[in-house]
Design an enzyme around this catalytic site. Structure first.
Site, mmCIF file in Angstrom:
data_model
loop_
_atom_site.group_PDB
_atom_site.id
_atom_site.type_symbol
_atom_site.label_atom_id
_atom_site.label_comp_id
_atom_site.label_asym_id
_atom_site.label_seq_id
_atom_site.Cartn_x
_atom_site.Cartn_y
_atom_site.Cartn_z
ATOM 1 N N GLY A 33 -82.375 -51.684 47.748
ATOM 2 C CA GLY A 33 -82.651 -50.385 46.995
ATOM 3 C C GLY A 33 -82.876 -50.733 45.475
ATOM 4 N N ASP A 88 -84.445 -53.832 44.145
ATOM 5 C CA ASP A 88 -85.800 -54.604 44.285
ATOM 6 C C ASP A 88 -86.756 -53.851 45.111
ATOM 7 O OD1 ASP A 88 -87.736 -56.079 43.724
ATOM 8 O OD2 ASP A 88 -86.701 -58.047 44.175
ATOM 9 N N THR A 121 -85.814 -50.851 50.549
ATOM 10 C CA THR A 121 -86.450 -50.802 51.865
ATOM 11 C C THR A 121 -87.735 -50.830 51.704
ATOM 12 O OG1 THR A 121 -84.389 -49.542 52.981
ATOM 13 C CG2 THR A 121 -86.550 -49.226 53.868
ATOM 14 N N ASN A 133 -78.184 -40.614 45.038
ATOM 15 C CA ASN A 133 -79.640 -40.833 45.120
ATOM 16 C C ASN A 133 -80.252 -40.278 46.321
ATOM 17 O OD1 ASN A 133 -81.217 -42.746 47.002
ATOM 18 N ND2 ASN A 133 -79.108 -43.684 46.853
ATOM 19 N N MET A 177 -83.729 -41.000 46.852
ATOM 20 C CA MET A 177 -84.994 -41.733 46.354
ATOM 21 C C MET A 177 -85.810 -41.371 47.768
ATOM 22 S SD MET A 177 -84.120 -43.062 43.563
ATOM 23 C CE MET A 177 -85.314 -44.085 43.115
ATOM 24 N N PHE A 191 -87.031 -43.864 49.803
ATOM 25 C CA PHE A 191 -87.803 -45.080 50.219
ATOM 26 C C PHE A 191 -89.451 -44.939 49.560
ATOM 27 C CE2 PHE A 191 -86.108 -45.525 55.066
ATOM 28 C CZ PHE A 191 -84.888 -46.194 54.496
ATOM 29 N N ASN A 214 -82.815 -51.045 58.674
ATOM 30 C CA ASN A 214 -81.935 -49.790 58.066
ATOM 31 C C ASN A 214 -82.423 -48.469 59.008
ATOM 32 O OD1 ASN A 214 -80.890 -47.999 56.411
ATOM 33 N ND2 ASN A 214 -82.659 -48.247 54.447
ATOM 34 N N SER A 228 -80.034 -44.723 56.017
ATOM 35 C CA SER A 228 -80.489 -43.775 54.921
ATOM 36 C C SER A 228 -80.423 -42.398 55.292
ATOM 37 C CB SER A 228 -81.773 -44.158 54.327
ATOM 38 O OG SER A 228 -82.171 -43.406 53.300
ATOM 39 N N ASN A 268 -81.829 -40.238 53.299
ATOM 40 C CA ASN A 268 -83.051 -39.626 52.655
ATOM 41 C C ASN A 268 -84.220 -39.529 53.112
ATOM 42 O OD1 ASN A 268 -81.137 -39.033 50.553
ATOM 43 N ND2 ASN A 268 -81.192 -41.255 49.650
ATOM 44 N N THR A 269 -84.267 -39.888 54.284
ATOM 45 C CA THR A 269 -85.676 -39.784 55.191
ATOM 46 C C THR A 269 -85.048 -39.017 56.293
ATOM 47 O OG1 THR A 269 -86.415 -41.880 54.567
ATOM 48 C CG2 THR A 269 -87.419 -41.034 56.506
ATOM 49 N N LYS A 325 -77.971 -52.018 59.209
ATOM 50 C CA LYS A 325 -77.022 -51.610 58.368
ATOM 51 C C LYS A 325 -76.877 -50.154 58.674
ATOM 52 C CE LYS A 325 -77.384 -50.724 53.289
ATOM 53 N NZ LYS A 325 -77.796 -50.761 52.060
ATOM 54 N N ASN A 332 -74.016 -47.914 54.445
ATOM 55 C CA ASN A 332 -75.190 -47.418 53.319
ATOM 56 C C ASN A 332 -74.330 -46.295 52.637
ATOM 57 O OD1 ASN A 332 -77.716 -46.585 52.260
ATOM 58 N ND2 ASN A 332 -78.526 -47.195 53.922
ATOM 59 N N GLY A 355 -70.983 -46.068 45.170
ATOM 60 C CA GLY A 355 -70.001 -46.252 44.046
ATOM 61 C C GLY A 355 -68.519 -46.402 44.340
HETATM 62 C C1 LIG Z 1 -80.572 -45.722 43.770
HETATM 63 C C2 LIG Z 1 -80.004 -46.264 44.846
HETATM 64 C C3 LIG Z 1 -81.352 -46.658 45.895
HETATM 65 C C4 LIG Z 1 -80.826 -47.213 47.293
HETATM 66 N N1 LIG Z 1 -81.914 -47.709 47.967
HETATM 67 C C5 LIG Z 1 -81.625 -48.125 49.345
HETATM 68 C C6 LIG Z 1 -82.635 -48.603 50.265
HETATM 69 O O1 LIG Z 1 -83.916 -48.348 49.758
HETATM 70 N N2 LIG Z 1 -82.084 -49.183 51.312
HETATM 71 C C7 LIG Z 1 -80.951 -49.238 51.752
HETATM 72 O O2 LIG Z 1 -80.549 -49.581 52.767
HETATM 73 N N3 LIG Z 1 -79.950 -48.918 50.818
HETATM 74 C C8 LIG Z 1 -80.394 -48.327 49.830
HETATM 75 N N4 LIG Z 1 -79.122 -47.988 48.861
HETATM 76 C C9 LIG Z 1 -77.788 -48.125 49.164
HETATM 77 C C10 LIG Z 1 -77.190 -49.572 48.650
HETATM 78 O O3 LIG Z 1 -77.875 -50.878 49.233
HETATM 79 C C11 LIG Z 1 -75.641 -49.579 49.290
HETATM 80 O O4 LIG Z 1 -75.750 -49.542 50.556
HETATM 81 C C12 LIG Z 1 -74.940 -48.378 48.814
HETATM 82 O O5 LIG Z 1 -75.052 -48.007 47.422
HETATM 83 C C13 LIG Z 1 -73.480 -48.804 48.545
HETATM 84 O O6 LIG Z 1 -73.068 -49.884 47.708
HETATM 85 P P1 LIG Z 1 -72.646 -49.529 46.223
HETATM 86 O O7 LIG Z 1 -71.272 -48.542 46.401
HETATM 87 O O8 LIG Z 1 -72.111 -50.968 45.761
HETATM 88 O O9 LIG Z 1 -73.635 -48.736 45.309
HETATM 89 C C14 LIG Z 1 -79.456 -47.395 47.505
HETATM 90 C C15 LIG Z 1 -78.713 -47.116 46.698
HETATM 91 C C16 LIG Z 1 -78.885 -46.646 45.593
HETATM 92 C C17 LIG Z 1 -77.972 -46.270 44.292
#
Ligand SMILES: Cc1cc2nc3c(=O)[nH]c(=O)nc-3n(C[C@H](O)[C@H](O)[C@H](O)COP(=O)(O)O)c2cc1C
Length: 323
Positions: free
Chosen positions: A38, A40, A61, A86, A88, A90, A144, A147, A149-150, A185, A214, A234
């Protein structure tokens, strides 16, 4: 230009301490701490993030077709909770773009997290399409299915659907010159029964490991619960993701690897996930809040925690608190 001359000579990053060297599914990591998916999204900055001390990075993703994601604003800070929300959806430039950006010397292990397009009429097929196109360019692939958000994406965690996705990608994987480790995941908002069913399907289909977890959709995890749309990450996610990690660790076969994600801000958070059964971990929100110098700091503290408990290497500590 400087960048262009630097790339061909770039060497794999070394570990800051031999204690932190570890191996997961055949991949040698200089540190067990990776950058979660998420950050890069388009595989554009993996060498820069590896330079900050991450032992591996997961890009994506990435979906088969490019898509803009959900409307803005779609990323919110909750500083009182050390959390992010978030939605977002994808946003990414698609698999063709990523297949170009990834073709340069890498400073370390780079995995790709793959997903389905929001408008896809066959989400199961999307995983085969993108796996076939990208898998050979990366060190590992994460499917994945978690998520929030999809729309309906998390339904792909249902055992019969997950089985289909896994059968398809495994067949493609076997046809590759070099097979890649495949990770799934999963979400934190699963029942014990859901987790067991998912683990069974993964193990029957010889998945290399699971990434837990996730983001959560549960407002109950907040100190001051309030409803929200999207995924919460977080500090509030630390306990719920650890609960899933522990469940998996207790039931999995020794050959199934676990990667712990959710709420890591300190070396002791990393250590707790390792002791619960994670062979490696990933961070996102903690990195956003604490900044780029934080990873090396955590690594030095983690080395001390391990040595103080008499562990000369990470793998000795994996699962120590559930044995
Ligand atoms: C802004 C944002 C975008 C994310 N985008 C993705 C994503 O594209 N694919 C994915 O598998 N997880 C995504 N995640 C989830 C993170 O990879 C991670 O699983 C989640 O934030 C929990 O870890 P953390 O508490 O250290 O943030 C995203 C998280 C954030 C905050």
């Amino acid at each position: 230009m400087l960048f262009a001359t630097f790339e061909p000579t770039c060497k794999k990053k070394k570990s800051i301490s031999p204690v932190l060297n570890t191996k997961i599914c055949g991949m040698e990591l200089p540190s067990p701490i990776g950058l979660a998916a998420g950050f890069d999204k388009n595989a554009e900055v993996f060498n820069a993030t590896l330079s900050l001390g991450f032992g591996f990075v997961e890009v994506g993703t990435i979906t088969p077709d490019p898509q803009t994601g959900n409307g803005k604003p779609r990323l919110f800070r909750l500083p009182d909770e050390d959390a992010l929300i978030n939605k977002m959806g994808f946003n990414n430039k698609g698999m063709l773009y990523a297949s170009r950006t990834i073709r340069k010397p890498k400073l370390g292990i780079v995995g790709v997290n793959i997903g389905a397009n929001a408008k896809s009429i066959n989400k199961v097929m999307d995983y085969s399409t993108i796996f076939e196109f990208l898998a050979h360019l990366f060190d590992y692939v994460t499917i994945n299915v978690s998520s929030p958000n999809t729309k309906n994406l998390r339904d792909l965690q249902k055992p019969e659907v997950l089985e289909k996705i896994l059968q398809n990608v495994t067949t493609i994987n076997l046809s590759l010159k070099k097979q890649v480790p495949i990770f799934i995941k999963i979400a934190p908002d699963l029942t014990e029964n859901n987790v067991t069913e998912i683990l069974n399907v993964c193990e029957e289909n010889k998945v290399s490991g699971l990434i837990a977890t996730n983001t959560t959709i549960s407002p109950r995890t907040l100190k001051k619960p309030k409803s929200f749309k999207g995924g919460l990450s977080g500090k509030p996610l630390f306990k719920p993701s650890n609960k899933i990690l522990k469940l998996l660790a207790k039931r999995k076969k020794p050959t199934t690897a676990l990667i712990g994600v959710g709420g890591i801000f300190s070396a002791s958070d990393v250590y707790e996930k390792i002791r619960l059964g994670a062979s490696a971990v990933q961070i996102y929100s903690g990195f956003v809040y604490k900044g780029p110098m934080h990873i090396k700091k955590i690594e030095m503290e983690l080395e001390n925690l391990l040595l103080n408990d008499g562990y000369a290497s990470i793998d000795r500590a994996v699962g120590a608190s559930i044995r």
